[in-house]
Design an enzyme around this catalytic site. Structure first.
Site, short mmCIF file in Angstrom:
data_model
loop_
_atom_site.label_atom_id
_atom_site.label_comp_id
_atom_site.label_asym_id
_atom_site.label_seq_id
_atom_site.Cartn_x
_atom_site.Cartn_y
_atom_site.Cartn_z
CB VAL A 499 7.57 1.04 -4.87
CG1 VAL A 499 7.45 1.05 -6.41
CG2 VAL A 499 6.52 0.31 -4.22
CB ALA A 500 11.76 4.44 -5.57
CD1 TRP A 502 11.43 -5.34 -5.51
CD2 TRP A 502 10.18 -4.19 -7.00
NE1 TRP A 502 10.84 -6.44 -6.26
CE2 TRP A 502 10.10 -5.72 -7.42
CE3 TRP A 502 9.66 -3.46 -8.05
CZ2 TRP A 502 9.58 -6.17 -8.34
CZ3 TRP A 502 8.91 -3.88 -9.11
CH2 TRP A 502 8.86 -5.29 -9.10
CG HIS A 503 10.42 -0.20 -9.88
ND1 HIS A 503 9.33 0.37 -8.84
CD2 HIS A 503 9.62 -0.49 -11.22
CE1 HIS A 503 8.08 -0.17 -9.53
NE2 HIS A 503 8.32 -0.44 -10.83
CG ASP A 504 17.47 -0.17 -11.62
OD1 ASP A 504 18.61 -0.54 -10.84
OD2 ASP A 504 17.78 0.28 -12.84
#
Length: 619
Positions: A499-500, A502-504
């Site tokens: 998730v991290a 994927w965000h940036d």
């Protein structure tokens, strides 16, 4: 209808998303045009659960007094440091823009929200134009076709009509997607289509046992490559080919000069990656690939009235997986292309075949009014409170009191919540107008969360459901038992690492992801140490214990989100130091914890009230 009843319906869970008032396993034909009455679920009467109401008890009258005193003071603490004569104003004044409310400037300094806010007029035209053009398309291509939904009984003729409707919608979605993405990204649409084609070949042409790993490696690689190569500029690629093709250099510059309305296409491509993964795995799990029996035949399901869960899990027709046009229509579906919410491939095909009964003119209108009110709340906030500009200006935090520091942090988080929720709701509204019902991303207000686990179920809910289906469950989930819990924690670490990333691709977001998992552990341990079953005879004592633990949860969740999405690690250190470095700060923290305890007790009662109405949300 009175004003009170109108606002009660406007802010009901049923208006927000019928998924909250209907079981995911209930066929959607039971969802009707009228808002559910209290005490019903799935159109059936529900037994009343939960404790007796406490709203009119002396305890809650005290809580009401605390709210009436604290909430206005919390807001005013930020407004008071957002005045021209306040400390640090000269440092962030250049970040403010001319406003339209109260003669004040507006804090439009958040680049992510500014990109949406500045283009609202053009986006509003799209919300009207795109569905209108679909109606025109259908008028001339389906002149005599009825509107199909879950209330229709499947017959040979209705199935043929459903197939025709599916092909008609897919044809329009494919054409409109290519036009939309070309207008947005210019000649970069060629790069996007190439990435889509490679992923499609991975999902459809490789041996079955190679698909999962290859899909993940390719798509995570795309996330890194997009960031490192800055969108693969044609000029850079052409310069590399000049030795072999001398005249190609100018062509690269010409192609780059037509970058569309959003030249940096790679910035918002992350959501497209999720849909690419969804297509590959939905096909991988389909009976056509696994050679298992059809779930429709096994469960004897009515394909025209699938439940929300079945729409996601029941495979789409085999022909839809082998059509590149269908795949492009799904991945680049205009209303959900830029910001989501995330709709799985199976669900998209199901709703394109049969219109969901949850999509109605009344609900969509109420949802649109609710969106406009939320948009105005954001405008009011950024015209009166400048916490975003203050945090961006690297101010001297020591000039603020502990109360002001904490409120700047708190309202910064509220701004993050609003700046994400507003685009999500806008694009979901567009999809609803177009006849598609994606999941609602925000279930509760940011200030109505006390559980870290529940918070992540309700924040970016469609992404949470996506990670559970495509990441958490395939990794093994987190069943009970000692080793099972350890595996569950390891799987959560893997999920939030993804998730991290994927965000940036930034260190502070990795720290945020790991902090989330770290802060979930105390809640898990406390749940095991204080099981509700052992406190049935002392409910008030248990409620107090849970309230104390929830206060700690709230503080940890605020810290993690400030690190990941607002001030970073150094900024959080400065804020904490400013609050805790004096005895006044320590006294303030004690007072703040007591106030949070009051808020948590109100949250508990709010959820008990939902149970009395037959609504059980896991958040």
């Amino acid at each position: 209808m009175t004003v009170v009843s109108f606002f009660r319906e406007l802010y009901s869970l049923d208006t927000l998303d019928t998924r909250f008032t209907n079981s995911s396993s209930t066929p959607l034909k039971l969802v009707n045009e009228d808002t559910k009455k209290p005490g019903t679920r799935d159109g059936k009467a529900q037994s009343t659960e939960g404790s007796p109401p406490r709203w009119r008890t002396p305890e809650f009258f005290v809580y009401l007094a605390v709210f009436l005193f604290c909430v206005p003071n919390m807001y005013w603490a930020v407004v008071s440091v957002s005045q021209p004569d306040s400390p640090n104003y000269s440092k962030y004044a250049h970040l403010l823009s001319p406003g339209w409310l109260f003669g004040r400037k507006v804090d439009n300094s958040d680049a992510q929200y500014a990109g949406f806010r500045n283009n609202i007029p053009y986006l509003a035209v799209l919300v009207l134009l795109h569905p209108f053009l679909r109606r025109v398309w259908e008028r001339y291509t389906l002149p005599n076709q009825p509107v199909l939904n879950g209330s229709a009984k499947p017959t040979t003729s209705s199935q043929a009509a459903a197939d025709t409707r599916l092909q008609n919608r897919l044809a329009f979605d494919f054409v409109s997607a290519l036009i939309y993405v070309t207008a947005l990204n210019g000649f970069s649409v060629l790069k996007i289509l190439l990435i889509l084609l490679i992923n499609y070949k991975i999902g459809t042409a490789l041996p079955r046992n190679a698909i999962p790993v290859t899909t993940w490696v390719f798509n995570i690689g795309v996330l890194f490559a997009n960031e490192l190569a800055q969108g693969y500029r044609y000029s850079v690629m052409s310069e590399a080919l000049v030795p072999f093709f001398p005249g190609i250099g100018d062509w690269g510059k010409i192609l780059d000069s037509y970058g569309g309305l959003q030249p940096r296409w790679e910035v918002l491509f992350n959501l497209t990656v999720l849909r690419m993964i969804s297509f590959n795995f939905d096909y991988y799990w389909s009976p056509d690939r696994s050679r298992a029996g059809s779930p429709l035949e096994k469960k004897q399901l009515d394909v025209s009235a699938l439940s929300e869960r079945d729409r996601v899990t029941v495979p789409a027709p085999a022909s839809t997986y082998t059509s590149f046009r269908t795949y492009v229509a799904y991945v680049l579906y205009p209303p959900l292309y830029l910001a989501g919410p995330i709709l799985t491939f199976n669900d998209y095909i199901s709703q394109s075949t049969y219109r969901s009964p949850s999509v109605s003119t009344k609900r969509t209108t109420l949802y649109g009014i609710r969106f406009l009110l939320t948009l105005f709340c954001m405008e009011f906030l950024i015209h009166t409170a400048y916490m975003v500009a203050i945090s961006k200006a690297s101010p001297d935090w020591s000039v603020y009191t502990p109360f002001q520091l904490s409120m700047l942090a708190y309202f910064n988080l509220h701004h993050i919540w609003l700046k994400l929720m507003i685009p999500w709701r806008f694009f979901r509204l567009w999809a609803l107008v177009d006849g598609i019902d994606p999941p609602e991303n925000m279930v509760r207000c940011m200030s109505d969360n006390y559980s870290a686990l529940a918070f992540w179920r309700s924040w970016h809910r469609s992404f949470n459901r996506w990670t559970i289906r495509y990441v958490y469950v395939p990794l093994g989930g987190g069943p009970g038992g000692g080793s099972g819990r350890l595996r569950g924690i390891a799987n959560m670490m893997a999920v939030f690492t993804f998730v991290a990333i994927w965000h940036d691709i930034q260190l502070r977001l990795l720290v945020w992801g790991w902090l989330v998992v770290l802060f979930v552990l105390p809640e898990v341990a406390a749940t095991l140490a204080f099981p509700a079953s052992k406190w049935k005879s002392r409910p008030n004592t248990y409620r107090v214990i849970c309230g104390i633990g929830a206060v700690g949860n709230v503080l940890m969740m605020m810290s993690a989100n400030l690190v990941g999405f607002a001030v970073g690690v150094d900024g959080l250190k400065s804020i904490v130091h400013g609050i805790a470095s004096t005895w006044q700060g320590a006294l303030f923290m004690l007072t703040a914890c007591c106030t949070l305890f009051v808020g948590v007790q109100v949250m508990f009662e709010h959820r008990e009230e939902e149970k009395r109405k037959g609504i059980k949300l896991k958040c």
